[in-house]
Scaffold this active site. Sequence first.
Site, PDB file in Angstrom:
ATOM      1  N   HIS A 143      -1.274  -0.242  16.222  1.00  0.00           N
ATOM      2  CA  HIS A 143      -0.194   0.147  15.297  1.00  0.00           C
ATOM      3  C   HIS A 143       1.184   0.044  15.945  1.00  0.00           C
ATOM      4  O   HIS A 143       2.135   0.667  15.490  1.00  0.00           O
ATOM      5  CB  HIS A 143      -0.382   1.595  14.829  1.00  0.00           C
ATOM      6  CG  HIS A 143      -1.416   1.782  13.760  1.00  0.00           C
ATOM      7  ND1 HIS A 143      -2.752   1.606  13.980  1.00  0.00           N
ATOM      8  CD2 HIS A 143      -1.305   2.135  12.451  1.00  0.00           C
ATOM      9  CE1 HIS A 143      -3.426   1.854  12.867  1.00  0.00           C
ATOM     10  NE2 HIS A 143      -2.575   2.175  11.921  1.00  0.00           N
TER      11      HIS A 143
ATOM     12  N   GLU B 131       0.839  -1.202   0.000  1.00  0.00           N
ATOM     13  CA  GLU B 131       0.000   0.000   0.000  1.00  0.00           C
ATOM     14  C   GLU B 131       0.872   1.249   0.000  1.00  0.00           C
ATOM     15  O   GLU B 131       1.802   1.346   0.788  1.00  0.00           O
ATOM     16  CB  GLU B 131      -0.912  -0.009   1.229  1.00  0.00           C
ATOM     17  CG  GLU B 131      -1.958  -1.108   1.168  1.00  0.00           C
ATOM     18  CD  GLU B 131      -2.420  -1.572   2.549  1.00  0.00           C
ATOM     19  OE1 GLU B 131      -2.171  -0.874   3.538  1.00  0.00           O
ATOM     20  OE2 GLU B 131      -3.019  -2.655   2.625  1.00  0.00           O
TER      21      GLU B 131
ATOM     22  N   PHE C 229       2.075  -1.848   8.708  1.00  0.00           N
ATOM     23  CA  PHE C 229       2.299  -2.065  10.143  1.00  0.00           C
ATOM     24  C   PHE C 229       2.063  -3.551  10.385  1.00  0.00           C
ATOM     25  O   PHE C 229       1.068  -4.098   9.912  1.00  0.00           O
ATOM     26  CB  PHE C 229       1.306  -1.258  10.990  1.00  0.00           C
ATOM     27  CG  PHE C 229       1.520   0.237  10.964  1.00  0.00           C
ATOM     28  CD1 PHE C 229       2.082   0.903  12.050  1.00  0.00           C
ATOM     29  CD2 PHE C 229       1.151   0.986   9.855  1.00  0.00           C
ATOM     30  CE1 PHE C 229       2.274   2.284  12.026  1.00  0.00           C
ATOM     31  CE2 PHE C 229       1.346   2.368   9.828  1.00  0.00           C
ATOM     32  CZ  PHE C 229       1.907   3.024  10.916  1.00  0.00           C
TER      33      PHE C 229
ATOM     34  N   ASP D 189       0.895  -5.112  12.637  1.00  0.00           N
ATOM     35  CA  ASP D 189      -0.427  -5.362  13.229  1.00  0.00           C
ATOM     36  C   ASP D 189      -1.429  -5.814  12.154  1.00  0.00           C
ATOM     37  O   ASP D 189      -2.320  -6.608  12.426  1.00  0.00           O
ATOM     38  CB  ASP D 189      -0.955  -4.083  13.881  1.00  0.00           C
ATOM     39  CG  ASP D 189       0.091  -3.393  14.745  1.00  0.00           C
ATOM     40  OD1 ASP D 189      -0.092  -3.323  15.947  1.00  0.00           O
ATOM     41  OD2 ASP D 189       1.118  -2.935  14.187  1.00  0.00           O
TER      42      ASP D 189
ATOM     43  N   SER E 118      -5.858  -4.392   0.813  1.00  0.00           N
ATOM     44  CA  SER E 118      -6.438  -5.742   0.732  1.00  0.00           C
ATOM     45  C   SER E 118      -5.330  -6.736   1.030  1.00  0.00           C
ATOM     46  O   SER E 118      -4.890  -7.483   0.165  1.00  0.00           O
ATOM     47  CB  SER E 118      -7.009  -5.987  -0.662  1.00  0.00           C
ATOM     48  OG  SER E 118      -6.010  -5.752  -1.647  1.00  0.00           O
ATOM     49  N   GLU E 119      -4.862  -6.746   2.284  1.00  0.00           N
ATOM     50  CA  GLU E 119      -3.690  -7.542   2.660  1.00  0.00           C
ATOM     51  C   GLU E 119      -3.849  -9.012   2.318  1.00  0.00           C
ATOM     52  O   GLU E 119      -2.904  -9.657   1.852  1.00  0.00           O
ATOM     53  CB  GLU E 119      -3.379  -7.379   4.146  1.00  0.00           C
ATOM     54  CG  GLU E 119      -2.845  -6.013   4.547  1.00  0.00           C
ATOM     55  CD  GLU E 119      -3.937  -4.969   4.717  1.00  0.00           C
ATOM     56  OE1 GLU E 119      -5.121  -5.334   4.627  1.00  0.00           O
ATOM     57  OE2 GLU E 119      -3.608  -3.782   4.928  1.00  0.00           O
TER      58      GLU E 119
HETATM   59  C1  TPP Z   1      -5.807  -3.398   7.525  1.00  0.00           C
HETATM   60  C2  TPP Z   1      -5.138  -2.084   7.378  1.00  0.00           C
HETATM   61  N1  TPP Z   1      -4.358  -1.864   6.298  1.00  0.00           N
HETATM   62  C3  TPP Z   1      -3.745  -0.677   6.136  1.00  0.00           C
HETATM   63  C4  TPP Z   1      -3.909   0.317   7.057  1.00  0.00           C
HETATM   64  C5  TPP Z   1      -3.195   1.641   6.898  1.00  0.00           C
HETATM   65  N2  TPP Z   1      -4.190   2.662   6.545  1.00  0.00           N
HETATM   66  C6  TPP Z   1      -4.763   3.437   7.475  1.00  0.00           C
HETATM   67  S1  TPP Z   1      -5.893   4.440   6.831  1.00  0.00           S
HETATM   68  C7  TPP Z   1      -5.645   3.865   5.291  1.00  0.00           C
HETATM   69  C8  TPP Z   1      -6.426   4.413   4.158  1.00  0.00           C
HETATM   70  C9  TPP Z   1      -7.873   4.176   4.307  1.00  0.00           C
HETATM   71  O1  TPP Z   1      -8.537   4.732   3.221  1.00  0.00           O
HETATM   72  P1  TPP Z   1     -10.088   4.913   3.215  1.00  0.00           P
HETATM   73  O2  TPP Z   1     -10.739   3.648   3.667  1.00  0.00           O
HETATM   74  O3  TPP Z   1     -10.461   5.435   1.896  1.00  0.00           O
HETATM   75  O4  TPP Z   1     -10.372   5.976   4.348  1.00  0.00           O
HETATM   76  P2  TPP Z   1      -9.893   7.498   4.373  1.00  0.00           P
HETATM   77  O5  TPP Z   1      -8.529   7.520   4.969  1.00  0.00           O
HETATM   78  O6  TPP Z   1      -9.919   8.008   3.000  1.00  0.00           O
HETATM   79  O7  TPP Z   1     -10.879   8.157   5.277  1.00  0.00           O
HETATM   80  C10 TPP Z   1      -4.666   2.875   5.293  1.00  0.00           C
HETATM   81  C11 TPP Z   1      -4.172   2.175   4.111  1.00  0.00           C
HETATM   82  C12 TPP Z   1      -4.707   0.044   8.184  1.00  0.00           C
HETATM   83  N3  TPP Z   1      -4.869   0.949   9.159  1.00  0.00           N
HETATM   84  N4  TPP Z   1      -5.323  -1.152   8.314  1.00  0.00           N
END
Ligand code: TPP
Lengths: 325, 335
Positions: free
Chosen positions: B139, B29, B93, B95, B69-70
Amino acid sequence: MSALQLSHDELLKVYRTMRMIRRFEERVMEEMGTGDIPGNTHLYAGQEASAVGVCLQLEEGDYISSTHRGHGHSIAKGVDIDSMMAELFGRASGTCGGKGGSMHIADLRKGMLGANGIVAAGAPITCGAALSMKVLGSRQVAVAFAGDGAMNEGVMSESFNLAKIWNLPIVFVIEDNGFGEATANAAVSAGSFTRRAESYDIPTLEVDGTDVFAVYSAAGEAVERARGGGGPTMLHVHVPRYYGHYSGDPDTYRTPEEKKAMRQERDCLVSFRRRMKEVSLLEEAELDAVDQEVEAAIDQAVAAARAAPFPPLSALTSDVYVKYL
Amino acid sequence: MAQKSFRQALNEALHFEMARDPRVIMMGEDLTGGAGANGVKDAWGGAFGVTKGLLGAFGPERIRDTPISEAAFIGAAAGAALTGLRPIAEIMFVDFAGVCLDQIMNQAAKFRYMFGGRAKTPLVIRATYGAGSRSGSQHTQALHSIFTHIPGLKVVIPSTPYDAKGLLLQAIRDDDPVIFLEHKMLYDTVGEVPDGAYTIPFAEARVARDGKDVLIIAIGRMVSVAEEAARKLAADGISACIIDPRTTSPLDEDTLLDFTDKIGRVVIVDEANPRCSVATDISALLADKSFDALKAPIKLVTAPHSPVPYAPNLEDAYIPTAAAVAKAATSIAKR
Ligand SMILES: Cc1ncc(C[n+]2csc(CCOP(=O)(O)OP(=O)(O)O)c2C)c(N)n1
């Protein structure tokens, strides 16, 4: 839904809550600069009309779950801003006693099942909340907020399926700000979100998330369906995200012009005020008074948070279990 | 030798190996910051800037941004590894490994065994770990013990920029699935790192400091905490030896046992939760195989059995400190 269908007090509440979220976020951004709020936060500014339009349709006993960007949803659901601010400052008086922080703010008494540090994790948990309501025979509903990025996690699809086969009283609100962190939705999402939900036979609505009345009306339809035993609905809400992904994000993947235009043309507070003027429902002076009231409430929350003590060291190992031995 | 940051050391290893071997690809990501407005790319270079510049050098076919989409992309990386590529997948992370644990634990880790040795899975999963950033319980975890528990996975947990580069190159060239853990608070630490490529074999512990009174075995970021403790101890006339296992699977049992036999007093320092952990595992190993050499009980300095808290005072109390390590060492030094 037209503005005319809301009472004077309801209109004021809509404005007050949107304004509260905006100022809360702006102030948090400022306080991050002082170094007194630890870590990082994800700011909701720009998306206020979505949380407020949806939560205005909810009752205190209804549940919501949120994302890592959870301040707006919490405020809209009625979580106390004093304890939220204290939580951000890591103080014992915070919503979670200082142990959760920005990404984990929760208040079960207000039906707020928690912000979440794991993208999309709120969706199945909210299915569970909806299942509780159904099994317990209450008329409450549950709302799962998620971002566009979250839509690509498998657990979202799994939750749609569960919600449909169990006919759960749930509304999925997908807040699409076009980005998951620094990555554009267009680069990582195939097909259409509404078609994904529709393939599970879940009805959907596409909504302009800067228009609080449009959100309110769509949420009304969805919540009514859920409360009446009609099962899940998905709202695809289009919103702008004013700040970078998190408070330390320089946000260089969006151009300055793009960001400026977004703030000028898609601001829910500005369009709300314009609308009120057009229909002569609220006076400018009334709205200005709300602004001042909000300002004072936030000053007070910050001052109280600063003055509050940090949790005692014994809190480090308390609450891991209800009872261990 | 040039001074470089931990982040830079990793970036160099990735650059070098992608240039050398066209089968090496990367996914994760925000690795490049996606195709943002006007197609602007490489805005971030991953959440911690480790992959910056790779997109320009190798193009979007070999360094790709994934959806959030891990389970899908870690599984895809495992499948690609099984069929001819050498993927490096990034979990932002560690986690979030919770989302894709099936693909790691039931799939990638087991292919070789279940397929009767007729498969290779040259997969590297890079992930950040660790407390100290005030990021709350989801995290900040240190999960190396969980991966170490699973047969089929190799687990690497470097503590210096030099080791980070050499171990990452080794990991990419390894034919088994490797979990490569990077402590968030180490990215900006600086140390000597050669410009060229070099590898560090797995199961080869590093003697971070020589000493004769107490043996401190420290994992990952805890090596620097142990070093600080050793300086305190030296001021008190106690000479501490520090060993960094560098890989917890495979584990360099010989070195750990040799030094235990020589010194007889052991403190194990780990940031992970204490139950069923690498620290308890090493402790059991030493008690089993070097019991007669022990002159005092083995001391463990770890995080408590709790999630990582958010409040700064609590998070600081969660992370093992040099003072706690020094105290544990002192308590056994004179026995
Ligand atoms: C399972 C997981 N993968 C990656 C992350 C890192 N991460 C935190 S917020 C985010 C983006 C989320 O995007 P979206 O769902 O569009 O929400 P927005 O930030 O735009 O409000 C990511 C990749 C996470 N917290 N949890």
